[in-house]
Design an enzyme around this catalytic site. Structure first.
Site, PDB file in Angstrom:
ATOM      1  CB  CYS A 163      -2.418  -1.500   5.136  1.00  0.00           C
ATOM      2  SG  CYS A 163      -3.006  -1.273   3.431  1.00  0.00           S
ATOM      3  CD  GLN A 164       0.436   1.144   1.212  1.00  0.00           C
ATOM      4  OE1 GLN A 164       0.648   1.375   2.402  1.00  0.00           O
ATOM      5  NE2 GLN A 164      -0.246   1.974   0.437  1.00  0.00           N
TER       6      GLN A 164
END
Length: 336
Positions: free
Chosen positions: A83-84
């Site tokens: 998700c970064q």
């Protein structure tokens, strides 16, 4: 029993939720009819923690490189793809980032093995980044290989998590199957489970009589800026969202003059106390902050279990297009 393959498994929060048979906050989450036959992650800390707590089904694997044919077929595919690059506190580069393309590991698996159900998990900002265009691109790709998808945005305190956390679940059903799973109904929206309810029994414990309770950073204050900095939790309220980078968003105990311990953060993520994190403080907090809360995952998995018990593949849908429905909840307020 339905077989499950797990990609980007992390330390096992999503997988524990699908397996069930754990207890947290004086509530038991029963076993579900899912068997994890294989799990994969590229982070060795996560792999070893998974093995320590859940079993040896996991392998360390670079899912951007490894061919799908080395991964077994299963009825269900689950995966919290990184998700970064989609996070509001990250670089916000979306699909142009190196990690932003890892969602395609699910596409490749869907194309090859045609699982009945697919569950992808990510941060809610994915639905808002560039007015939702990145999420729309991912959904279009997933649906192009023969699936219908809905996006469930879950506010975790609604399901009993004592932490202000939101997550997106991308829920896909193969197009020849009828109907669709139902989004879990809130169980705690009338009265949230608070941080002090979750952690009060840990207040007098300063040693390892409960594993990881002695692990925490010294209570120095952070320099505020960029949405980061000090956060003192409040008795009678849910905790701030647990982050993987505890040095950036520093959480202090609601009463004691110290930061939260590793065990307290694990509790707030709904890991049971016998779930052991074997590394240093920051390494453990990274694992915990990146995890899917098992009790929330169990709600999603229970919905999938109910759906599968209701359908019969002996009666395939003749017109898959009739399964198509609005994929995004109206409250996200997105337009494409």
């Amino acid at each position: 029993m339905h077989t499950v393959v797990s990609l980007f498994s992390g330390c096992g929060g999503l997988d524990l939720g699908f397996q069930g048979n754990f207890s947290v906050f004086n509530r038991h989450y029963p076993a579900l009819p899912f068997e994890i036959v294989a799990a994969y992650d590229n982070f060795s800390d996560a792999v070893e923690t998974y093995k320590l707590n859940l079993g040896n089904e996991i392998a360390c694997l670079d899912l951007s490189q490894k061919p799908t044919e080395d991964i077994p077929a299963a009825d269900i595919l689950i995966g919290g793809f990184p998700c970064q690059d989609f996070s509001s506190s990250g670089p916000k580069v979306g699909l142009s980032g190196e990690r932003g393309q890892l969602y395609t590991a699910l596409t490749h698996y869907m194309e090859r093995y045609r699982p009945k159900i697919v569950i992808g998990e990510n941060v809610p900002y994915l639905a808002r980044l560039d007015r939702g265009k990145h999420l729309e691109h991912i959904l279009n790709e997933y649906e192009s290989v023969g699936y219908s998808f809905e996006v469930w945005e879950l506010y975790c305190p609604d399901y009993g998590l004592p932490q202000s956390r939101r997550r997106l679940f991308l829920v896909g059903v193969r197009n020849d199957l009828p109907g669709f799973p139902r989004k879990p109904l809130p169980t705690h929206s009338a009265a949230y489970y608070t941080i002090d309810q979750a952690l009060a029994d840990l207040e007098p414990i300063t040693d390892e009589t409960i594993t990881n309770q002695s692990q925490y950073f010294v209570a120095s204050r952070a320099t505020a800026g960029g949405g980061q900095g000090d956060h003192k939790n409040r008795r009678g309220d849910v905790a701030y969202c647990i982050r993987a980078n505890a040095r950036g968003r520093i959480q202090f105990h609601y009463e004691l003059d110290r930061r939260l311990t590793v065990r307290e953060c694990a509790r707030l993520q709904s890991f049971p106390d016998d779930y052991v994190f074997p590394y240093s403080t920051q390494r453990n907090l990274t694992l915990i902050g990146n995890a899917v809360p098992p009790m929330v995952a169990h709600q999603v998995a229970s919905s999938i279990s109910r759906y599968l018990s209701e359908i019969s593949e002996k009666q395939p849908t003749k017109n898959p297009e009739k399964l198509r429905r609005p994929r995004l909840p109206k409250q996200l307020g997105l337009s494409f």
